[in-house]
Enzyme design. Structure first.
Site, PDB file in Angstrom:
ATOM      1  N   LEU A   1       0.830  -1.213   0.000  1.00  0.00           N
ATOM      2  CA  LEU A   1       0.000   0.000   0.000  1.00  0.00           C
ATOM      3  C   LEU A   1       0.859   1.254   0.000  1.00  0.00           C
ATOM      4  O   LEU A   1       0.702   2.149   0.839  1.00  0.00           O
ATOM      5  CB  LEU A   1      -0.995   0.005   1.171  1.00  0.00           C
ATOM      6  CG  LEU A   1      -2.055  -1.100   1.149  1.00  0.00           C
ATOM      7  CD1 LEU A   1      -3.007  -0.953   2.329  1.00  0.00           C
ATOM      8  CD2 LEU A   1      -2.825  -1.108  -0.169  1.00  0.00           C
TER       9      LEU A   1
ATOM     10  N   ASP B   1       5.524  -5.855   2.998  1.00  0.00           N
ATOM     11  CA  ASP B   1       6.607  -5.421   2.115  1.00  0.00           C
ATOM     12  C   ASP B   1       7.322  -6.649   1.571  1.00  0.00           C
ATOM     13  O   ASP B   1       7.830  -7.476   2.345  1.00  0.00           O
ATOM     14  CB  ASP B   1       7.578  -4.546   2.915  1.00  0.00           C
ATOM     15  CG  ASP B   1       8.693  -3.938   2.079  1.00  0.00           C
ATOM     16  OD1 ASP B   1       8.849  -4.339   0.904  1.00  0.00           O
ATOM     17  OD2 ASP B   1       9.404  -3.062   2.599  1.00  0.00           O
TER      18      ASP B   1
ATOM     19  N   ALA C   1       5.693  -3.822  -7.839  1.00  0.00           N
ATOM     20  CA  ALA C   1       6.859  -3.126  -8.392  1.00  0.00           C
ATOM     21  C   ALA C   1       6.640  -1.625  -8.348  1.00  0.00           C
ATOM     22  O   ALA C   1       5.494  -1.156  -8.386  1.00  0.00           O
ATOM     23  CB  ALA C   1       7.116  -3.560  -9.834  1.00  0.00           C
TER      24      ALA C   1
ATOM     25  N   THR D   1      12.870  -2.264  -4.258  1.00  0.00           N
ATOM     26  CA  THR D   1      11.608  -2.982  -4.427  1.00  0.00           C
ATOM     27  C   THR D   1      11.674  -3.993  -5.564  1.00  0.00           C
ATOM     28  O   THR D   1      11.319  -5.166  -5.401  1.00  0.00           O
ATOM     29  CB  THR D   1      10.463  -1.993  -4.682  1.00  0.00           C
ATOM     30  OG1 THR D   1      10.340  -1.119  -3.561  1.00  0.00           O
ATOM     31  CG2 THR D   1       9.155  -2.714  -4.911  1.00  0.00           C
TER      32      THR D   1
ATOM     33  N   THR E   1       8.172  -6.052 -18.035  1.00  0.00           N
ATOM     34  CA  THR E   1       7.840  -4.985 -18.974  1.00  0.00           C
ATOM     35  C   THR E   1       8.639  -5.107 -20.260  1.00  0.00           C
ATOM     36  O   THR E   1       9.744  -5.680 -20.275  1.00  0.00           O
ATOM     37  CB  THR E   1       8.134  -3.613 -18.328  1.00  0.00           C
ATOM     38  OG1 THR E   1       7.990  -2.572 -19.297  1.00  0.00           O
ATOM     39  CG2 THR E   1       9.556  -3.553 -17.797  1.00  0.00           C
ATOM     40  N   ASP E   2       8.104  -4.522 -21.326  1.00  0.00           N
ATOM     41  CA  ASP E   2       8.848  -4.483 -22.582  1.00  0.00           C
ATOM     42  C   ASP E   2      10.024  -3.510 -22.528  1.00  0.00           C
ATOM     43  O   ASP E   2      10.913  -3.550 -23.380  1.00  0.00           O
ATOM     44  CB  ASP E   2       7.934  -4.130 -23.758  1.00  0.00           C
ATOM     45  CG  ASP E   2       7.229  -2.783 -23.613  1.00  0.00           C
ATOM     46  OD1 ASP E   2       7.401  -2.117 -22.578  1.00  0.00           O
ATOM     47  OD2 ASP E   2       6.487  -2.409 -24.537  1.00  0.00           O
ATOM     48  N   GLU E   3      10.055  -2.647 -21.523  1.00  0.00           N
ATOM     49  CA  GLU E   3      11.116  -1.640 -21.459  1.00  0.00           C
ATOM     50  C   GLU E   3      12.488  -2.243 -21.213  1.00  0.00           C
ATOM     51  O   GLU E   3      13.509  -1.587 -21.436  1.00  0.00           O
ATOM     52  CB  GLU E   3      10.784  -0.593 -20.390  1.00  0.00           C
ATOM     53  CG  GLU E   3       9.518   0.201 -20.716  1.00  0.00           C
ATOM     54  CD  GLU E   3       9.334   1.418 -19.839  1.00  0.00           C
ATOM     55  OE1 GLU E   3      10.340   2.073 -19.516  1.00  0.00           O
ATOM     56  OE2 GLU E   3       8.181   1.711 -19.481  1.00  0.00           O
TER      57      GLU E   3
ATOM     58  N   TYR F   1      14.199   2.491 -13.968  1.00  0.00           N
ATOM     59  CA  TYR F   1      13.068   1.563 -13.869  1.00  0.00           C
ATOM     60  C   TYR F   1      13.319   0.302 -14.688  1.00  0.00           C
ATOM     61  O   TYR F   1      13.240  -0.824 -14.173  1.00  0.00           O
ATOM     62  CB  TYR F   1      11.776   2.235 -14.341  1.00  0.00           C
ATOM     63  CG  TYR F   1      10.674   1.254 -14.650  1.00  0.00           C
ATOM     64  CD1 TYR F   1      10.175   0.418 -13.653  1.00  0.00           C
ATOM     65  CD2 TYR F   1      10.158   1.132 -15.942  1.00  0.00           C
ATOM     66  CE1 TYR F   1       9.178  -0.513 -13.934  1.00  0.00           C
ATOM     67  CE2 TYR F   1       9.164   0.215 -16.230  1.00  0.00           C
ATOM     68  CZ  TYR F   1       8.671  -0.611 -15.226  1.00  0.00           C
ATOM     69  OH  TYR F   1       7.694  -1.523 -15.513  1.00  0.00           O
TER      70      TYR F   1
ATOM     71  N   ALA G   1      16.064  -0.866 -15.886  1.00  0.00           N
ATOM     72  CA  ALA G   1      17.239  -1.592 -15.396  1.00  0.00           C
ATOM     73  C   ALA G   1      16.878  -2.457 -14.193  1.00  0.00           C
ATOM     74  O   ALA G   1      17.343  -3.600 -14.063  1.00  0.00           O
ATOM     75  CB  ALA G   1      18.352  -0.614 -15.043  1.00  0.00           C
ATOM     76  N   SER G   2      16.039  -1.925 -13.316  1.00  0.00           N
ATOM     77  CA  SER G   2      15.636  -2.701 -12.130  1.00  0.00           C
ATOM     78  C   SER G   2      14.769  -3.890 -12.534  1.00  0.00           C
ATOM     79  O   SER G   2      14.896  -4.983 -11.973  1.00  0.00           O
ATOM     80  CB  SER G   2      14.899  -1.806 -11.134  1.00  0.00           C
ATOM     81  OG  SER G   2      13.630  -1.396 -11.621  1.00  0.00           O
ATOM     82  N   LYS G   3      13.894  -3.704 -13.526  1.00  0.00           N
ATOM     83  CA  LYS G   3      13.065  -4.820 -13.975  1.00  0.00           C
ATOM     84  C   LYS G   3      13.905  -5.858 -14.722  1.00  0.00           C
ATOM     85  O   LYS G   3      13.677  -7.064 -14.595  1.00  0.00           O
ATOM     86  CB  LYS G   3      11.934  -4.313 -14.866  1.00  0.00           C
ATOM     87  CG  LYS G   3      10.890  -3.494 -14.133  1.00  0.00           C
ATOM     88  CD  LYS G   3      10.165  -4.300 -13.053  1.00  0.00           C
ATOM     89  CE  LYS G   3       9.236  -5.335 -13.650  1.00  0.00           C
ATOM     90  NZ  LYS G   3       8.450  -6.045 -12.591  1.00  0.00           N
TER      91      LYS G   3
ATOM     92  N   LYS H   1      -0.153   8.470 -14.623  1.00  0.00           N
ATOM     93  CA  LYS H   1       0.166   7.869 -15.913  1.00  0.00           C
ATOM     94  C   LYS H   1      -0.547   8.619 -17.039  1.00  0.00           C
ATOM     95  O   LYS H   1      -1.558   9.296 -16.836  1.00  0.00           O
ATOM     96  CB  LYS H   1      -0.225   6.391 -15.919  1.00  0.00           C
ATOM     97  CG  LYS H   1       0.580   5.530 -14.931  1.00  0.00           C
ATOM     98  CD  LYS H   1       2.063   5.545 -15.256  1.00  0.00           C
ATOM     99  CE  LYS H   1       2.852   4.646 -14.306  1.00  0.00           C
ATOM    100  NZ  LYS H   1       3.052   3.310 -14.800  1.00  0.00           N
TER     101      LYS H   1
ATOM    102  N   ARG I   1       4.437   4.043 -28.449  1.00  0.00           N
ATOM    103  CA  ARG I   1       4.211   2.962 -27.499  1.00  0.00           C
ATOM    104  C   ARG I   1       3.133   2.030 -28.036  1.00  0.00           C
ATOM    105  O   ARG I   1       2.249   2.439 -28.787  1.00  0.00           O
ATOM    106  CB  ARG I   1       3.778   3.524 -26.127  1.00  0.00           C
ATOM    107  CG  ARG I   1       4.825   4.413 -25.454  1.00  0.00           C
ATOM    108  CD  ARG I   1       6.057   3.635 -25.072  1.00  0.00           C
ATOM    109  NE  ARG I   1       7.077   4.449 -24.424  1.00  0.00           N
ATOM    110  CZ  ARG I   1       8.120   4.977 -25.035  1.00  0.00           C
ATOM    111  NH1 ARG I   1       8.269   4.824 -26.355  1.00  0.00           N
ATOM    112  NH2 ARG I   1       9.023   5.668 -24.358  1.00  0.00           N
TER     113      ARG I   1
END
Length: 351
Positions: free
Chosen positions: A36, A60, A84, A101, A131-133, A157, A159-161, A196, A221
């Site tokens: 949350l 968490d 995420a 996270t 993600t596709d990123e 973002y 890079a973390s995914k 967003k 996109r």
């Protein structure tokens, strides 16, 4: 798999996945775990919060001992991991939170699953939603991302995914953990946090505020309606092959400026404004640092192997989305005022 842990289930995509599973599988126990943070909103799930097969837990994912305790308490045999940090602009301002996270939180869940399952992997699986990123950027001439596309993340973002994706695959290769990874294109639809692009534009048109457009609005996109994504997750979770990756896209490539004009046209019509009324709200702003030019997903593997197809046409999805936000202004007002964050105490504090 009957005891399913869905992480991030109070968020945008997560709430749609939770609702689908609770409604479609009454004999499952669905445990919704969410910290949350600002984007977690339990008002998204008011319609199913009292179902007998639904349990909400605030926690968490980075707290390994708590995660292991949850696996043991509910005898978790399936995980759909959506929790995420996901907003690129926020990752540019605060990369540490995204690393914590998205990377360490995923590692915590993987280790909890590995420990609890203790090598007994029959009828168990860990589905990681990405993600596709992670694939980087495409030129206008290049073909869409495939599951074999080399990773080339450009933002904190992505890079973390990308790192979390690698940890998921490493746990399969090293420990035999039954894992799946899905990489999706940009989602849109009801209940998306209003920072967003699409909900921001809908709300700003409604209130007459500027519509910020990065650069010249030329970035492209691929847009995927969130309920189509939830159906894909359900299908892959149950029928996808272990240690496989599946790309999920909407086959709806749009330049940002073209997307915004479609939203303007739709919202103006729904508000009864003359066509083009809100065009004057378009405001070009300095481009985002490291802004990828184009994302596009090739979903042919998912379509050919499992028979999934996106069902919601782009224009229909925008119409549904705009109507939902215009009919749920209280939901937006609760976010603006912060009262949505009190919902947990009001509903779950007395239980």
């Amino acid at each position: 798999m009957k005891n399913i842990l869905i992480t991030g289930g109070a968020g945008f995509i997560g709430s749609h996945v939770v609702r689908l599973f609770v409604n479609r599988y009454p004999d499952y126990r669905i445990v919704n775990l969410d910290k949350l943070t600002y984007a977690g909103n339990l008002e998204n799930l008011k319609d199913i919060e009292n179902r007998p097969n639904y349990t909400f837990v605030q926690g968490d994912i980075c707290d390994y001992e708590r995660m292991l305790g949850l696996f043991r308490e509910y005898d978790i045999d399936g995980v759909i991991h959506l929790a995420a940090e996901s907003h690129v602009d926020r990752s540019i301002r605060d990369p540490f939170t995204f690393a914590r996270t998205n990377v360490l939180g995923t590692l915590s869940l993987l280790q909890a699953a590995r420990t609890h399952w203790a090598g007994n992997h029959e009828n168990r699986r860990f589905h990681h939603v990405s993600t596709d990123e992670v694939y980087g950027a495409l030129t206008f001439e290049e073909t869409p991302f495939r599951e074999t596309t080399k990773y080339d993340p450009h933002s904190p973002y992505s890079a973390s995914k990308a790192s979390s994706d690698h940890f998921v695959r490493a746990f399969h290769d090293t420990y035999g953990l039954p894992t799946l990874v899905t990489n999706c294109s940009n989602n849109y639809g009801p209940c998306q946090f209003p920072e967003k692009l699409i909900p921001l534009c809908i709300n700003n048109i409604r209130t007459g505020k500027p519509l910020p457009v990065y650069g010249k609005g030329e970035n492209v996109r691929d847009w995927l309606y969130v309920e189509d994504h939830a159906r894909a997750i359900d299908l892959i979770f149950h029928q996808g092959k272990t240690n496989e990756t599946y790309n999920i896209g909407g086959n709806n490539e749009r330049k940002n400026i073209d997307l915004i004009r479609i939203v303007i046209k739709t919202v103006d019509r729904l508000l009864g404004n003359p066509e083009g009324t809100s065009e004057k709200l378009i405001t070009y702003v300095t481009d985002r640092a490291g802004h990828d030019l184009r994302y596009a997903i090739d979903s042919s593997k998912l379509m050919n192997e499992l028979g999934w197809r996106p069902e919601v046409r782009f224009e229909e999805g925008i119409e549904r989305t705009a109507r939902w936000y215009l009919e749920n202004t209280r939901w937006l007002e609760n976010i603006d005022s912060g009262t949505y964050r009190k919902y947990y105490e009001e509903v779950y504090g007395s239980r």
